[in-house]
Design an enzyme around this catalytic site. Sequence first.
Site, mmCIF file in Angstrom:
data_model
loop_
_atom_site.group_PDB
_atom_site.id
_atom_site.type_symbol
_atom_site.label_atom_id
_atom_site.label_comp_id
_atom_site.label_asym_id
_atom_site.label_seq_id
_atom_site.Cartn_x
_atom_site.Cartn_y
_atom_site.Cartn_z
ATOM 1 N N TRP A 121 -96.397 13.404 -34.203
ATOM 2 C CA TRP A 121 -96.904 14.738 -34.837
ATOM 3 C C TRP A 121 -97.889 14.648 -35.600
ATOM 4 O O TRP A 121 -98.446 13.977 -36.044
ATOM 5 C CB TRP A 121 -95.563 15.114 -36.259
ATOM 6 N N SER A 138 -94.533 7.352 -35.657
ATOM 7 C CA SER A 138 -94.627 8.462 -36.335
ATOM 8 C C SER A 138 -92.616 8.878 -36.130
ATOM 9 O O SER A 138 -92.227 8.598 -36.111
ATOM 10 C CB SER A 138 -95.795 8.874 -36.201
ATOM 11 N N MET A 139 -93.399 9.786 -36.318
ATOM 12 C CA MET A 139 -91.522 11.019 -36.247
ATOM 13 C C MET A 139 -91.373 10.387 -35.039
ATOM 14 O O MET A 139 -90.260 10.694 -35.039
ATOM 15 C CB MET A 139 -92.223 12.357 -36.008
ATOM 16 N N ASP A 188 -101.293 1.966 -44.431
ATOM 17 C CA ASP A 188 -100.894 3.513 -43.508
ATOM 18 C C ASP A 188 -100.474 5.172 -44.677
ATOM 19 O O ASP A 188 -99.529 4.556 -46.288
ATOM 20 C CB ASP A 188 -99.705 3.743 -43.333
ATOM 21 N N HIS A 231 -102.476 5.077 -39.828
ATOM 22 C CA HIS A 231 -101.460 5.132 -39.417
ATOM 23 C C HIS A 231 -101.930 5.430 -38.169
ATOM 24 O O HIS A 231 -100.587 4.931 -37.065
ATOM 25 C CB HIS A 231 -101.651 6.682 -40.124
#
Length: 278
Positions: A25, A91-92, A221, A250
């Site tokens: 995202w 991530s997402m 991160d 990240h």
Amino acid sequence: TADGVDLYFEDTEEDGKPIVFIHGWPLSGSMWEYQVGPLSEAGLRCITYDRRGFGQSDKPADGYDFETLGNDLAVLLEELDLRDVTLVGFSMGGGEVAEYLSRHNQDRRVTSAIFVASVVPFLLKTADNHNGVDASIFAEMRTGLRTDRPEFIAGFVKTFFGVGVLTSPVSDNMLAANCQVAMLASPIATIACIETFSSTDFRRQSQKFDVPTLIIHGDADATVPIEPTGKAAAALIPGATFKVYSGAPHGLHYTHRAKLNADIAAFVTGGQVALAAE
């Protein structure tokens, strides 16, 4: 998809083992450019797609919960009739991987999984998840998007790549390009997905994953902290391999791309394909 949403995907159609990449995202499948190139050149089949609401996929008003998003991923695998698949969720995107493994893998299409800087198992701070991120942070994100989405995205992308006052691991043009991709997303989807990736709890499901799993997370991160996610996932998922990238932000898919590509290739092929880590 089942509700008539068209998903945009790209497929290198190599003869090697298929890898399906699920983006973070608020980006799109294009974020995987620096993985698809080297891995497809090494003979691996790389498939990327844009989550509904993002990139070049349709942008409906709803359907941004992980159950629906997991269904979308299942449709992609079925439509392409993919077998012996490795799912890579960033991530997402880790949420879609977890959702698929939890509800869709009865036919064993997916034989391994990689979680990269993932939100799995549970990102939100609660009474029984003390290392999580406070709900006020996600409320501020929604407010920022509603107030001035371009300004919010610009700041978010800097944190995403670990840009500091004195140093930056990426160029200004890279930051600008990622802002542009993020702005292509539906504002509705962008805001709705904050609730999805922040509050969905995969802790119970993670204990039942039964495919070889690699977890990769950066210890710097600042977007998805490692404690409630990477470290917790490694403790919950049976037999998982956990790799911590020292100093990685990240956006390690770019800042640490050579190392990530080498780790993906080695994991997917059992060491038969070796890429340089530097």
